[in-house]
Design a protein around this motif. Structure first.
Motif, PDB file in Angstrom:
ATOM      1  N   CYS A  89      -4.524  -0.195  -8.555  1.00 60.82           N
ATOM      2  CA  CYS A  89      -3.997  -1.124  -9.247  1.00 60.82           C
ATOM      3  C   CYS A  89      -4.816  -2.219  -8.745  1.00 60.82           C
ATOM      4  O   CYS A  89      -5.251  -2.832  -7.971  1.00 60.82           O
ATOM      5  CB  CYS A  89      -3.024  -1.311  -7.759  1.00 60.82           C
ATOM      6  SG  CYS A  89      -2.216  -3.069  -7.068  1.00 60.82           S
ATOM      7  N   HIS A 105      -4.124  -5.411  -7.851  1.00 67.33           N
ATOM      8  CA  HIS A 105      -4.629  -5.937  -5.964  1.00 67.33           C
ATOM      9  C   HIS A 105      -4.304  -5.718  -4.770  1.00 67.33           C
ATOM     10  O   HIS A 105      -5.053  -6.253  -3.946  1.00 67.33           O
ATOM     11  CB  HIS A 105      -2.109  -5.922  -5.804  1.00 67.33           C
ATOM     12  CG  HIS A 105      -2.019  -6.674  -7.343  1.00 67.33           C
ATOM     13  ND1 HIS A 105      -1.856  -8.159  -7.581  1.00 67.33           N
ATOM     14  CD2 HIS A 105      -1.082  -6.117  -8.540  1.00 67.33           C
ATOM     15  CE1 HIS A 105      -1.657  -8.532  -8.967  1.00 67.33           C
ATOM     16  NE2 HIS A 105      -0.824  -7.265  -9.676  1.00 67.33           N
ATOM     17  N   CYS A 106      -4.675  -3.536  -5.039  1.00 68.73           N
ATOM     18  CA  CYS A 106      -5.199  -3.792  -3.802  1.00 68.73           C
ATOM     19  C   CYS A 106      -6.632  -2.475  -4.130  1.00 68.73           C
ATOM     20  O   CYS A 106      -7.190  -1.705  -2.910  1.00 68.73           O
ATOM     21  CB  CYS A 106      -3.930  -3.002  -2.771  1.00 68.73           C
ATOM     22  SG  CYS A 106      -3.133  -1.281  -3.951  1.00 68.73           S
ATOM     23  N   GLY A 138      -2.750   0.514  -1.380  1.00 64.71           N
ATOM     24  CA  GLY A 138      -1.288   0.724  -1.624  1.00 64.71           C
ATOM     25  C   GLY A 138      -0.862  -0.596  -1.322  1.00 64.71           C
ATOM     26  O   GLY A 138      -1.325  -1.319  -0.036  1.00 64.71           O
ATOM     27  N   CYS A 139      -0.220  -1.246  -2.127  1.00 66.16           N
ATOM     28  CA  CYS A 139       0.231  -2.397  -1.437  1.00 66.16           C
ATOM     29  C   CYS A 139       1.715  -3.124  -1.944  1.00 66.16           C
ATOM     30  O   CYS A 139       2.297  -1.828  -2.986  1.00 66.16           O
ATOM     31  CB  CYS A 139      -0.466  -3.808  -1.890  1.00 66.16           C
ATOM     32  SG  CYS A 139      -0.487  -4.375  -3.979  1.00 66.16           S
ATOM     33  N   CYS A 167       2.292  -2.490  -6.259  1.00 65.91           N
ATOM     34  CA  CYS A 167       2.122  -1.129  -6.639  1.00 65.91           C
ATOM     35  C   CYS A 167       3.094  -0.010  -5.990  1.00 65.91           C
ATOM     36  O   CYS A 167       2.749   1.713  -5.986  1.00 65.91           O
ATOM     37  CB  CYS A 167       0.838  -1.132  -6.442  1.00 65.91           C
ATOM     38  SG  CYS A 167       0.437  -0.774  -5.082  1.00 65.91           S
TER      39      CYS A 167
HETATM   40 ZN   LIG Z   1      -1.367  -2.226  -5.017  1.00 66.65          ZN
END
Ligand SMILES: [Zn+2]
Length: 556
Positions: free
Chosen positions: A430, A432-433, A465-466, A469
């Motif tokens: 992901c 984003h994280c 992990g965010c 996702c």
């Molecule tokens: Zn994420």
């Protein structure tokens, strides 16, 4: 959670003098400020918002109660006295503001104009920020389900939520406690919610009705299709096919819905995941006037996507592209697709024979299972046709003995075959994280390489992990490709039929094996070590230390 029609809201209970105002507020809002949305009254809401034709003027508020000339409003933000006064002036009542959580406000907002009768695939927008909301699938699905009044609405709600979350399949499994709902997202199943036992059976029956299946017969497996429309992010209505199958099991009937949005899901060959090292080679195959290209991999390895994407890349107006498939999963432009129908005598072999009389340039044969089909396909590939087909083997090399077993003459195979693509799908980390960490000795050992063999920084990546996702650390997938190109020495080896020679030859050359492709993706930060080990066949990752192996060029 699932409301019955005789259910009364907090406001109704208050008006019926069953509770007092304080108790009503306690029912609606707990100490942390979380709202119980199912107890809100729509009439209170309607009356309040009628006074504000342009809601833009309003701060974020949720009307909770109207009692004794006072509006009780919940809000996730602190309202200035000035703003509160403005609301008072408009409503001509007292106004009391109670703090509520941001999450409650968002949930309330999302369900306000929720229409159970249309399948919306648009991502949820956070009303407070105007940005796309990362949704808690279980929470929003349950929330929307609580608005559904019958089984068909429930099914549509489940499907809409699956589409919003990029799911490819929906599983409905009867258990002793109720109907377990799971989504397959990026190839992995996730629990979403459980429907109460009382309605389990009814939901399955409704689904069978929607898919035109025989509801009287629950002792045999069935399959069917549903055609539906869904609404995309930009408000467009698009068609979607759903393949539904049921299976009788100990607790009832299990149903799996495969979601096939008709929007062409195929990208371009460059984005499939081929290593930069082998992509040009693969593209030259696609430009050949004749030859056989074999795709291998188990179900769900993405070989259909690679096949379709490749066919689309070459299906121009000056060529005739014809397929024989079982089943036809997507209808593609500029391609004549035919469906295998064993009962009507339209087998792969018969289909292929018929195609060859139709002046084809490019042929796609869904599967090669028998001697006759294999022989015809190989001959077609030698007589001016570019032929694509699939085989079920673990890796690229495995395709050679498999084809031998099915039976065409080895010399024909070695002449016809351009190459073999074996693939698996790995989840991308992901963005984003994503975080990096130094590769440890254990990591190197697992991959079977030495730190000195890495040219780049020995850094690996993983997703923390965010919410974007869904806490999985991954978003989207791409192919890890093992590419076997038939050069002259390989043709000779195939002709002689000695597989040991083939393995030896490949170890000594620059063969892009699964292992090398995976190592490349791991150090490029595309995927994680764990993902590679989850997805690739064990045999592909095993290191044979007794024999030296050449390393990928990128790292050498
Ligand atoms: Zn994420």
């Amino acid at each position: 959670m699932y409301l019955e029609s005789d259910f009364s809201t907090a406001w109704q209970q208050l008006r019926n003098a069953q509770i007092d105002c304080q108790q009503a507020l306690q029912l609606l809002r707990d100490e942390e400020g979380t709202l119980n949305l199912s107890l809100l009254d729509s009439e209170v809401s309607q009356r309040f918002f009628q006074l504000f034709p342009d809601e833009q003027d309003l701060p974020p508020v949720v009307p909770l109660l109207l009692w004794q000339s006072c509006y009780y409003l919940g809000s996730p933000v602190t309202l200035t006295p000035n703003l509160v006064q403005q609301i008072r002036d408009r409503t001509l009542t007292q106004v009391k503001i109670l703090p509520i959580t941001e999450k409650s406000y968002r949930c309330w907002h999302h369900t306000r104009d929720f229409d159970v009768n249309r399948i919306g695939a648009a991502p949820l927008v956070n009303p407070l920020t105007g940005k796309h909301d990362a949704e808690d699938i279980s929470e929003t699905t349950e929330l929307f389900l609580s608005k559904a009044e019958d089984q068909i609405e429930r099914i549509k709600t489940i499907i809409a939520s699956a589409l919003r979350n990029r799911a490819s399949d929906v599983h409905l499994e009867p258990t002793a406690e109720g109907l377990q709902v799971r989504y397959r997202i990026d190839g992995v199943l996730r629990k979403v919610t459980k429907l109460p036992l009382e309605i389990s059976r009814r939901v399955i029956v409704a689904l069978k009705v929607m898919a035109s299946m025989d509801i009287a017969d629950s002792r045999r497996p069935h399959d069917g299709r549903i055609g539906e429309q869904y609404i995309t992010g930009d408000g467009k209505a698009l068609g979607m096919d759903m393949r539904v199958s049921t299976l009788p099991c100990v607790c009832g009937e299990k149903a799996v819905i495969r979601l096939l949005p008709r929007k062409n899901p195929f990208s371009i060959v460059d984005k499939l995941g081929f290593s930069p090292k082998v992509l040009p080679t693969y593209k030259t195959w696609l430009e050949q006037p004749q030859g056989l290209i074999i795709f291998t991999g188990p179900t769900g390895s993405g070989k259909t996507s690679t096949l379709y994407t490749s066919l689309q890349a070459i299906a121009k107006e000056n060529v005739n592209v014809v397929t024989v498939e079982d089943p036809v999963e997507y209808v593609l432009p500029h391609i004549t697709q035919t469906q295998v129908n064993e009962a009507a005598g339209m087998t792969f072999a018969a289909g292929l024979r018929a195609i060859l009389r139709q002046d084809p340039d490019i042929i796609m044969l869904g599967e090669v299972r028998d001697h006759e089909t294999a022989e015809t396909a190989v001959r077609a590939a030698l007589t001016g046709h570019l032929v694509f087909t699939t085989l079920h083997t673990n890796d690229a090399i495995g395709a050679i003995p498999r084809l031998h077993d099915i039976g065409p003459d080895p010399s024909l195979i070695s002449d016809a075959l351009l190459g073999v693509v074996a693939q698996r799908l790995v989840r991308r980390i992901c963005p984003h994280c994503k975080e990096s960490y130094p590769a440890t000795d254990a990591d190197f050992k697992r991959l079977g390489i030495l730190p000195s063999q890495i040219k780049a920084e020995p850094v690996l990546h993983r997703g923390r992990g965010c919410s974007q996702c869904l806490e999985s650390g991954y978003m989207g997938r791409e192919a890890v490709v093992e590419l076997l190109e038939l050069d002259e020495p390989i043709r000779e080896i195939i002709h002689s039929g000695n597989m040991i020679d083939l393995h030896r030859y490949l170890r000594e050359t620059d063969f892009m094996s699964f292992r090398q492709a995976a190592i490349e993706k791991v150090f490029a930060g595309i995927t994680s070590i764990d993902e590679v080990f989850r997805v690739l066949p064990r045999s592909a990752l095993r290191v044979n230390s007794s024999r030296p192996e050449r390393l990928p060029k990128v790292m050498a």
